[in-house]
Scaffold this active site. Structure first.
Site, PDB file in Angstrom:
ATOM      1  N   ARG A  45       8.682 -98.565  -9.023  1.00  0.00           N
ATOM      2  CA  ARG A  45       8.997 -99.626  -8.065  1.00  0.00           C
ATOM      3  C   ARG A  45       7.793-100.548  -7.958  1.00  0.00           C
ATOM      4  O   ARG A  45       6.775-100.329  -8.599  1.00  0.00           O
ATOM      5  CB  ARG A  45       9.452 -99.061  -6.707  1.00  0.00           C
ATOM      6  N   GLY A  46       7.929-101.576  -7.094  1.00  0.00           N
ATOM      7  CA  GLY A  46       6.875-102.581  -6.994  1.00  0.00           C
ATOM      8  C   GLY A  46       7.253-103.748  -7.904  1.00  0.00           C
ATOM      9  O   GLY A  46       7.580-103.544  -9.084  1.00  0.00           O
ATOM     10  N   ALA A  47       7.242-104.960  -7.347  1.00  0.00           N
ATOM     11  CA  ALA A  47       7.786-106.119  -8.061  1.00  0.00           C
ATOM     12  C   ALA A  47       7.192-106.331  -9.466  1.00  0.00           C
ATOM     13  O   ALA A  47       7.938-106.431 -10.447  1.00  0.00           O
ATOM     14  CB  ALA A  47       7.618-107.360  -7.195  1.00  0.00           C
ATOM     15  N   ARG A  81      17.791-104.323  -9.289  1.00  0.00           N
ATOM     16  CA  ARG A  81      17.402-104.488  -7.877  1.00  0.00           C
ATOM     17  C   ARG A  81      17.460-105.987  -7.582  1.00  0.00           C
ATOM     18  O   ARG A  81      17.035-106.794  -8.416  1.00  0.00           O
ATOM     19  CB  ARG A  81      15.996-103.924  -7.602  1.00  0.00           C
ATOM     20  N   ASP A 226       7.489-109.640  -3.060  1.00  0.00           N
ATOM     21  CA  ASP A 226       8.555-109.480  -4.059  1.00  0.00           C
ATOM     22  C   ASP A 226       9.162-110.812  -4.470  1.00  0.00           C
ATOM     23  O   ASP A 226       9.786-110.924  -5.523  1.00  0.00           O
ATOM     24  CB  ASP A 226       9.646-108.552  -3.519  1.00  0.00           C
ATOM     25  N   LYS A 237       8.127-106.026   1.617  1.00  0.00           N
ATOM     26  CA  LYS A 237       8.685-104.793   2.180  1.00  0.00           C
ATOM     27  C   LYS A 237       8.983-104.915   3.672  1.00  0.00           C
ATOM     28  O   LYS A 237       8.215-105.523   4.409  1.00  0.00           O
ATOM     29  CB  LYS A 237       7.676-103.669   1.918  1.00  0.00           C
TER      30      LYS A 237
HETATM   31  O1  MRU Z   1      10.803-101.103  -2.601  1.00  0.00           O
HETATM   32  P1  MRU Z   1       9.519-101.237  -3.343  1.00  0.00           P
HETATM   33  O2  MRU Z   1       8.644-100.029  -3.237  1.00  0.00           O
HETATM   34  O3  MRU Z   1       9.732-101.670  -4.774  1.00  0.00           O
HETATM   35  O4  MRU Z   1       8.783-102.415  -2.600  1.00  0.00           O
HETATM   36  C1  MRU Z   1       7.508-102.805  -3.032  1.00  0.00           C
HETATM   37  C2  MRU Z   1       6.920-103.856  -2.182  1.00  0.00           C
HETATM   38  O5  MRU Z   1       7.516-104.341  -1.255  1.00  0.00           O
HETATM   39  C3  MRU Z   1       5.557-104.349  -2.565  1.00  0.00           C
HETATM   40  O6  MRU Z   1       4.836-104.734  -1.447  1.00  0.00           O
HETATM   41  C4  MRU Z   1       5.771-105.573  -3.459  1.00  0.00           C
HETATM   42  O7  MRU Z   1       6.581-105.243  -4.555  1.00  0.00           O
HETATM   43  C5  MRU Z   1       4.503-106.115  -3.942  1.00  0.00           C
HETATM   44  S1  MRU Z   1       3.826-105.010  -5.135  1.00  0.00           S
HETATM   45  C6  MRU Z   1       2.567-105.557  -5.952  1.00  0.00           C
END
Ligand code: MRU
Length: 334
Positions: A45-47, A81, A226, A237
């Site tokens: 996960r993470g953008a 997603r 994101d 988030k």
């Molecule tokens: O649901 P997730 O864990 O994919 O959400 C991740 C986030 O909201 C991070 O803050 C965002 O992707 C920035 S990551 C560099």
């Protein structure tokens, strides 16, 4: 730093973040479908990281040597997603790399393009770290939310990349990490990363942040994103918006750190950014244990949008945008 995404030419090995910090397990994805499933199920996960893995997913699809297979994989990966725009950005980059390539060479061309995409994210992380660190004075005490670290990117992270670099320069004295209900990315992942690196850190539950700002000196809030709209609205988030409101009330600067691949020029503002809603099981249970009465109604919004008016600066690898964001963002994208 632990290897969390490993390209093996015929497959993509990804660290299963659902089990961290309890155990280290990997999932091997041999097809674009498997990569899309891993993204959807939050194996990773993470953008920026889901963008990089989608690029590798396209490289796996290219092994079939047909444009139809690429088009199908592109649809699947983009839909895995809905909120992070990095998925579409990565898939578009791979489709562009496939243009004019004969079918027999697609696999090699897309594998190369995916590796280049990964490396570009890595160098963007480093550059954001350098630019963002300058915004902090020596000995800063900061709050971060969710996990915007190595585990969310190809490298040192976005928000945590700034924190890592600032710590190296003596600009960070302490990091408070929100636990990030309901998926607990803050407690499971961010604390783990910070503790591995010996950066002084403390876990707080999300509802403690405002109180902490009131009773203790906090110098900045630093988060990832994101999707960022053309006017500077920042989607991140769930809980980020509340944190930004608290920061403004207490006169604490609020910084968003994200590569330009997170900026969506087609979104004039944040109102139309699709907000993922996930299973309510993740709200009414923790690790399979019920924390609400059986049958309780619940909602699970996974993201929220912080209006640009609450954002002090947006740090990208191409520079730092400050209000008014519209012209600044236009310049970053040019
Ligand atoms: O649901 P997730 O864990 O994919 O959400 C991740 C986030 O909201 C991070 O803050 C965002 O992707 C920035 S990551 C560099």
């Amino acid at each position: 730093m632990i290897k969390h995404i490993i390209w093996k030419k015929k497959s993509l090995r990804v660290l299963d973040q659902r089990f961290l910090p309890r155990r280290t397990a990997y999932v091997d994805c041999r097809t674009a479908e498997a990569v899309a499933r891993a993204i959807k199920d939050m194996v990773l996960r993470g953008a920026p990281l889901i963008g990089c893995s989608a690029a590798y997913g396209m490289a796996l699809a290219a092994r079939q040597g047909s444009r139809a297979a690429l088009a199908k994989a592109a649809r699947l990966l983009v839909q895995s997603r809905p909120t992070a725009v990095n998925l579409a950005h990565a898939v578009d980059a791979m489709l562009r790399a496939s243009e004019g390539v004969p079918p027999g060479r697609l696999a090699v061309a897309l594998a190369r393009a995916a590796e280049a995409y990964f490396r570009a994210d890595l160098s963007a992380n480093r550059q954001m770290g350098r630019l963002g660190a300058r915004l902090l004075r020596k000995g800063s005490r900061v709050i971060t939310h969710c996990n915007a670290g190595a585990l969310a990117t190809s490298g040192i992270g976005t928000a945590l990349g700034v924190i890592r670099e600032a710590f190296r320069q003596g600009r960070i004295a302490h990091v408070y990490a929100d636990e990030t209900r309901p998926y607990l990315q803050g407690s499971r992942l961010t604390l783990w990363e910070l503790m591995e690196e010996g950066i002084p850190c403390t876990l707080i539950t999300d509802n403690m942040a405002a109180h902490l700002m009131k009773v203790s000196r906090i110098d900045a809030v630093i988060v990832g994103s994101d999707r960022i709209a053309a006017n500077g609205d920042v989607c991140n988030k769930i809980g980020t918006y509340g944190l930004a409101i608290s920061a403004r009330h207490h006169g604490v600067p609020f910084y968003a750190v994200a590569p330009v691949s997170t900026i969506d020029p087609d979104m004039a503002d944040g109102s139309r950014i699709p907000i993922e809603e996930r299973s309510v099981r993740e709200v009414v249970e923790i690790a399979g244990i019920p924390i609400a009465p059986k049958g309780a109604a619940a909602r699970h919004f996974a993201f929220d949008v912080t209006p640009a008016s609450l954002v002090t600066a947006i740090v990208t690898e191409r520079g730092v945008a400050k209000p008014p964001f519209k012209p600044g963002i236009r310049k970053l994208l040019a």
